[in-house]
Design a protein around this motif. Structure first.
Motif, short mmCIF file in Angstrom:
data_model
loop_
_atom_site.label_atom_id
_atom_site.label_comp_id
_atom_site.label_asym_id
_atom_site.label_seq_id
_atom_site.Cartn_x
_atom_site.Cartn_y
_atom_site.Cartn_z
N LEU A 149 0.89 -1.17 -0.09
CA LEU A 149 0.06 0.04 -0.04
C LEU A 149 0.85 1.22 -0.06
N HIS A 150 1.97 1.14 0.69
CA HIS A 150 3.00 2.50 0.72
C HIS A 150 3.40 2.53 -0.60
N CYS A 151 3.82 1.63 -1.35
CA CYS A 151 4.52 1.74 -2.73
C CYS A 151 3.44 2.36 -3.80
N ILE A 152 2.02 1.94 -3.48
CA ILE A 152 0.99 2.45 -4.26
C ILE A 152 0.78 3.82 -4.01
N LEU A 153 0.77 4.14 -2.74
CA LEU A 153 0.65 5.56 -2.24
C LEU A 153 1.78 6.27 -2.95
N LYS A 154 2.85 5.99 -3.06
CA LYS A 154 3.97 6.56 -3.42
C LYS A 154 3.60 6.99 -4.84
N THR A 155 3.39 5.93 -5.71
CA THR A 155 3.04 6.20 -7.26
C THR A 155 1.85 7.27 -7.23
N GLN A 203 -10.90 -0.18 12.72
CA GLN A 203 -10.19 1.33 13.05
C GLN A 203 -8.82 1.45 13.05
N SER A 204 -8.27 0.42 13.49
CA SER A 204 -6.93 0.30 13.36
C SER A 204 -6.36 0.27 11.60
N SER A 205 -7.02 -0.45 11.14
CA SER A 205 -6.76 -0.20 9.61
C SER A 205 -7.05 0.81 8.96
N ILE A 206 -7.91 1.58 9.49
CA ILE A 206 -8.44 2.86 8.93
C ILE A 206 -7.59 4.08 9.15
N THR A 229 -3.42 7.83 7.95
CA THR A 229 -2.17 8.38 8.25
C THR A 229 -1.08 8.33 6.98
N LYS A 230 -1.14 7.45 6.18
CA LYS A 230 -0.55 7.48 4.99
C LYS A 230 -1.33 8.42 4.06
N ILE A 231 -2.51 8.50 3.73
CA ILE A 231 -3.05 9.36 2.93
C ILE A 231 -3.07 10.86 3.24
N LEU A 232 -2.93 11.15 4.56
CA LEU A 232 -2.81 12.57 4.94
C LEU A 232 -1.32 12.83 4.64
N THR A 286 -8.11 7.68 19.87
CA THR A 286 -6.78 7.06 19.27
C THR A 286 -6.61 7.90 17.93
N LEU A 287 -7.76 8.06 17.20
CA LEU A 287 -7.54 8.55 15.86
C LEU A 287 -7.41 10.00 16.17
N ALA A 288 -7.97 10.87 17.06
CA ALA A 288 -7.57 12.30 16.79
C ALA A 288 -6.32 12.42 17.72
N ASP A 289 -5.74 11.62 18.30
CA ASP A 289 -4.46 11.88 18.95
C ASP A 289 -3.49 11.54 17.65
N ALA A 290 -3.57 10.64 16.90
CA ALA A 290 -2.66 9.97 15.81
C ALA A 290 -2.57 11.15 14.49
N LEU A 291 -3.93 11.73 14.42
CA LEU A 291 -4.26 12.14 12.88
C LEU A 291 -3.91 13.75 13.09
N MET A 292 -3.86 14.24 14.47
CA MET A 292 -4.10 15.71 14.69
C MET A 292 -2.87 16.50 14.17
N PRO A 293 -1.58 16.07 14.27
CA PRO A 293 -0.70 16.80 13.59
C PRO A 293 -0.66 17.04 12.23
N GLN A 294 -1.27 15.81 11.37
CA GLN A 294 -1.21 15.97 10.04
C GLN A 294 -2.29 17.06 9.65
N LEU A 295 -3.55 16.79 10.22
CA LEU A 295 -4.63 17.65 10.03
C LEU A 295 -4.35 19.32 10.18
N VAL A 296 -3.48 19.63 11.18
CA VAL A 296 -3.22 21.00 11.27
C VAL A 296 -2.37 21.54 10.22
#
Length: 652
Positions: A173-179, A253-256, A261-264, A325-335
């Protein structure tokens, strides 16, 4: 299996569908499959593209029914894989683009047969994802495989046993995202680098979703659909069922979280490129700068910013995904994304002629459309926020109205002081359609026809019908109705006169609004401004979750009194070997203040220890706590072996 027979079946597909016959085929034998490989090998040596093309079609059919369990079959599969791979890596000018595509389709259809085991399949996918940009054949194979996987995920939208096969691991998935990130950045950069004619061609081709982006969209939609639309089994309320559903939700939720995180992070890189290109175009002196800036937003919608990010932002607002959990992990990228989108939206807005001072009338300047000098400019300043609720409601008859037609409808807009009615210019009906001398449409200021009558309308300007009843016609200006409710009653009692055209019997159409001037709801916000606003709303929602902390559990509610106990709060707790929590017998030194101020001497007045008057003999009363001098307390602790009690850190 005969190639000639396949060709005949394909040619006569109208009388005998090919799929109907192929669906009845039995698994092919190893010797027949080996013969097919012999024909392919001979055709490759002779360069017979016609036979090669036919055998590739045969491979696509055979792989559906082939069983590679025996050693002889596995050897034939390995041989077929080598032949296909040799064709794939051959120069395209030697075999042709059509044959190369058929090779990719054959490999994709037999992916699970040619590459048995997860390790072999992942190795192939990693090769086509990492080396696809350097080799045309691998690039085409990558696109075919990802398109096939995306289609399978869309078919199994709500989960099945084959999900693990269609959903690739995190490394792939990371390789696809880089593409996808590389494709998005390249597409945005073309807005600055390509010539004018090529830029117009680019605008006419977007939005075209690449196979890599399409697969990421399928994975994201698959995960979000299963998380948001998950429904518990009401018939099974056992503990095992509830525990299984909880584990499934946590796994999703863990998969999302991993995918989001990768998409953001990828969107962050694309937005950085977008900001650089926007700044470069603004500072450039090319002739078509305004056209490129306008087209830049349209092309941005074709990237992952338009296909992945809006769906993800909307889904993350669902209660199932509003977790700590999602809020704590995604907040830096969202800002970071809020900063990039708002800055780029502000850059594009300042270059738009819609918001320049020269393009606005003087009357609008006095109304404060242009920013005040003291006001801080923002990406939403000067933009009209769409208000779909202000569009009003349209009430209309059928067009044209038929004989003896009746229509009644009530419109209620809560909170409105008055309603404004605007009639369509095509409104028309017959004059003198009955003997009661009334017009067809009657408007009432209330919820029914017993309410106060406001007005009557009818007739037409085409001269059809008798002129014995001349009403007010149909209003061209707004009609004001006091209150928040209006009722329309339309009735056509008599038949249609001879030779009356449809436009003279069109009926009526009326739009009801709570405001005198309607909001512009068609245009909407610019894409980047809308994206920045959505990111800001999600960031505020995540901040609220972080501020409130975890939700109170049922166990905490049940133990509320114990948690408020000062005695338990003074204890220090330790985790035992079996995982249980118990008070520590010998508390460790703590820098926190003491619960009991033993260093201060204090004596109670003598009369405090006297029992209150009227107390019956043999009854007890609460004595105040007597604080002993520090010397006595220290000696008592040495004798008893009890340490001084300490404050326990707050449970919250």
């Amino acid at each position: 299996m005969c190639i000639h027979q396949l060709n005949l079946l394909a040619a006569s597909s109208n009388s005998l569908p090919l799929g109907a016959l192929l669906g009845k085929q039995h698994p092919i034998e190893a010797r027949h499959f080996s013969s097919i490989c012999d024909i392919m090998e001979k055709a490759m040596v002779n360069g017979d593209t016609c036979i090669i093309h036919c055998i590739l079609v045969v491979f696509q059919v055979v792989f559906r029914f082939f069983n590679p369990q025996s050693e002889q079959n596995r050897e034939s599969v390995r041989r077929a894989g080598l032949l296909l791979w040799q064709l794939l890596m051959a120069p395209v000018d030697q075999i042709g683009a059509e044959i190369q595509r058929e090779v990719c389709l054959a490999i994709s259809s037999g992916l699970n047969i040619l590459y048995q085991g997860e390790a072999e399949l992942n190795k192939l996918l990693k090769l086509v994802l990492t080396e696809g940009e350097r080799n045309r054949g691998l690039s085409q194979l990558r696109d075919v495989i990802l398109t096939n996987l995306a289609e399978q995920l869309q078919k199994n939208r709500f989960g099945s046993e084959e999900d693990d096969h269609y959903r690739l691991n995190d490394e792939l998935l990371h390789c696809i995202l880089k593409t996808v990130v590389r494709e998005s950045c390249l597409l945005i950069t073309k807005c600055q680098t390509v010539a004018r004619d090529d830029f117009q061609k680019l605008l006419s081709t977007v939005p075209v979703v690449s196979p890599s982006l399409r697969y990421l969209m399928a994975v994201q939609n698959h995960l979000l659909s299963n998380t948001i639309l998950i429904r518990p089994d009401d018939s099974d309320d056992s503990d095992n069922s509830l525990q299984g559903e909880t584990m499934k939700v946590q796994e999703l939720q863990s998969s999302i979280l991993s995918l989001a995180t990768k998409i953001l992070v990828g969107c962050d890189e694309v937005l950085e490129t977008l900001q650089q290109v926007t700044t470069a175009l603004i500072n450039s002196d090319i002739a078509d700068r305004e056209t490129r800036l306008k087209g830049l937003e349209q092309i941005t919608k074709a990237t992952m910013l338009g296909h992945l990010l809006p769906v993800l932002l909307t889904s993350l607002m669902h209660p199932n995904l509003q977790t700590l959990t999602l809020a704590d992990a995604l907040m830096p990228q969202l800002v970071q994304l809020v900063l990039y989108t708002s800055q780029t939206a502000l850059l594009l807005k300042t270059q738009s002629p819609l918001f320049t001072e020269e393009s606005l009338p003087a009357g609008e300047l006095s109304q404060g459309v242009i920013l005040d000098e003291r006001e801080e400019p923002g990406f939403l300043t000067g933009l009209k926020i769409p208000a779909p609720w202000a569009a009003g409601k349209t009430v209309e008859t059928v067009h044209p109205v038929r004989d003896n037609y009746k229509f009644k409808e009530t419109v209620h807009i809560p909170g409105a002081r008055c309603l404004y009615l605007r009639f369509d210019s095509r409104c028309s009906s017959q004059y003198d359609y009955d003997k009661v001398m009334t017009l067809p449409l009657v408007i009432y200021a209330g919820p029914n026809t017993n309410s106060r009558k406001v007005a009557e309308y009818g007739g037409n300007t085409l001269g059809y019908g008798s002129r014995s009843v001349l009403g007010t016609g149909w209003p061209k200006d707004l009609v004001k109705v006091e209150g928040d409710t209006v009722t329309f009653s339309f009735e056509m009692r008599s038949g249609r006169e001879h030779n009356t055209p449809d436009k003279a019997m069109w009926g009526f159409s009326c739009t009801v609004r709570a405001q005198e001037s309607s909001e512009d709801v068609s245009g909407g916000l610019p894409f980047l401004a809308d994206l920045a606003l959505g990111l800001s709303v999600l960031a505020c929602s995540m901040l609220r979750i972080l501020y409130n902390g975890p939700e109170v559990t049922k166990e905490e509610e049940a133990c509320h009194d114990l948690l408020c106990s000062k005695l338990l709060q003074r204890c220090q707790w330790q985790v035992e070997a079996n995982g249980a929590i118990s008070p520590a017998l010998t508390p460790s030194p703590s820098p926190l203040p003491l619960t009991i101020e033993e260093d201060r001497e204090f004596t109670y007045p003598a009369d405090v220890l006297i029992p209150p008057p009227g107390l019956m003999p043999g009854t007890y009363f609460d004595l105040p706590r007597i604080r002993l001098p520090p010397g006595i307390m220290s000696r008592l602790r040495e004798v008893s072996g009890r340490a001084r009690p300490q404050f326990r850190p707050s449970i919250k």
